[in-house]
Design a protein around this motif. Structure first.
Motif, mmCIF file in Angstrom:
data_model
loop_
_atom_site.group_PDB
_atom_site.id
_atom_site.type_symbol
_atom_site.label_atom_id
_atom_site.label_comp_id
_atom_site.label_asym_id
_atom_site.label_seq_id
_atom_site.Cartn_x
_atom_site.Cartn_y
_atom_site.Cartn_z
ATOM 1 N N GLN A 144 18.894 4.409 -14.207
ATOM 2 C CA GLN A 144 18.662 5.346 -13.115
ATOM 3 C C GLN A 144 19.973 5.783 -12.456
ATOM 4 O O GLN A 144 20.137 6.941 -12.088
ATOM 5 N N SER B 198 21.475 8.317 -14.605
ATOM 6 C CA SER B 198 20.674 9.537 -14.492
ATOM 7 C C SER B 198 20.963 10.253 -13.170
ATOM 8 O O SER B 198 21.095 11.479 -13.126
ATOM 9 N N ASP C 107 22.540 13.977 -12.585
ATOM 10 C CA ASP C 107 21.824 14.998 -11.815
ATOM 11 C C ASP C 107 22.635 15.566 -10.657
ATOM 12 O O ASP C 107 22.272 16.612 -10.102
ATOM 13 N N LYS D 233 21.378 17.330 -19.692
ATOM 14 C CA LYS D 233 20.357 16.285 -19.772
ATOM 15 C C LYS D 233 18.980 16.903 -20.023
ATOM 16 O O LYS D 233 18.205 16.418 -20.850
ATOM 17 N N LEU E 160 16.803 6.881 -21.498
ATOM 18 C CA LEU E 160 17.429 7.583 -20.378
ATOM 19 C C LEU E 160 16.731 8.904 -20.081
ATOM 20 O O LEU E 160 16.544 9.263 -18.919
ATOM 21 N N THR E 161 16.324 9.615 -21.128
ATOM 22 C CA THR E 161 15.656 10.908 -20.936
ATOM 23 C C THR E 161 14.148 10.773 -20.764
ATOM 24 O O THR E 161 13.440 11.768 -20.660
#
Length: 200
Positions: A77, A80, A84, A93, A128-129
């Motif tokens: 996270q 991620s 973002d 991503k 991750l995705t």
């Protein structure tokens, strides 16, 4: 390395096959393919059960794949969130997620055996995705069946030439993976060049 793999299989048998295939799917640098072939050779000699070797290798690989997936999905996270924070990274991503949604299944399948060096990375990227876990498991299991069948089967069939065979297959796998990476990088660079050359 060949002597080490042979001695590990001779000393620890089926459990070491499970452990090494598990670790290899988490990107730990262990000689999983060579060890599976060695175990197949021991099975050919009657020292190990072929079914037990195949089941241990398959189970270790599937559990390793899924552990990598869930590590990235649960603990990724922070990565991620960092991605973002930047519009460009977030777009990449999103694009990677879209590609996985469209072609993710076959990609997972092929990185389990044909492009095996990329397999652990694919596990982490899928987690991750947040690629569909059901699809990841189904395609991954199919790929691991092929991977285990090839290496255990070759070890069983060519027990007297395991080290030479392992070297040949390792070089071939590395060459195929490198070729794919070079082609993809070339296509990406070509596309980037065209995008920059296009009139605004």
């Amino acid at each position: 390395m060949g002597e080490i793999a042979l001695s590990l299989v001779a000393d620890y048998g089926v459990p070491i096959v499970f452990l090494v295939t598990f670790l290899s799917c988490l990107a730990v640098p262990v000689p999983s393919s060579l060890l599976m072939m060695a175990a197949g050779g021991f099975a050919a000699a009657g020292d190990l059960s072929l079914i037990a070797v195949a089941v241990a290798a398959f189970t270790g690989a599937v559990l390793g794949d899924n552990t990598g997936y869930w590590i990235a999905r649960r603990l990724g996270q922070r990565a991620s969130d960092w991605i973002d924070q930047n519009d460009r990274r977030r777009a990449l991503k999103t694009k990677a997620g879209d590609i996985l949604d469209r072609r993710g299944g076959p990609s997972v399948f092929l990185t389990c055996w044909l492009f095996a060096p990329l397999g652990p990375t694919m596990n982490y990227v899928c987690g991750l995705t947040k690629f569909s876990w059901g699809r990841f498991v189904a395609w991954g299991m199919a790929g691991e069946v092929v991977w285990v069948s090839i290496y255990v089967g070759l070890g069983f069939s060519f027990a007297d030439n395991i080290t030479a065979l392992a070297s040949l297959l390792g070089n071939a796998s590395g060459a195929v993976t490198a070729l794919v990476v070079v082609v993809l990088l070339g296509l990406w660079l070509l596309r980037a060049a065209r995008h920059r050359a296009a009139p605004a």
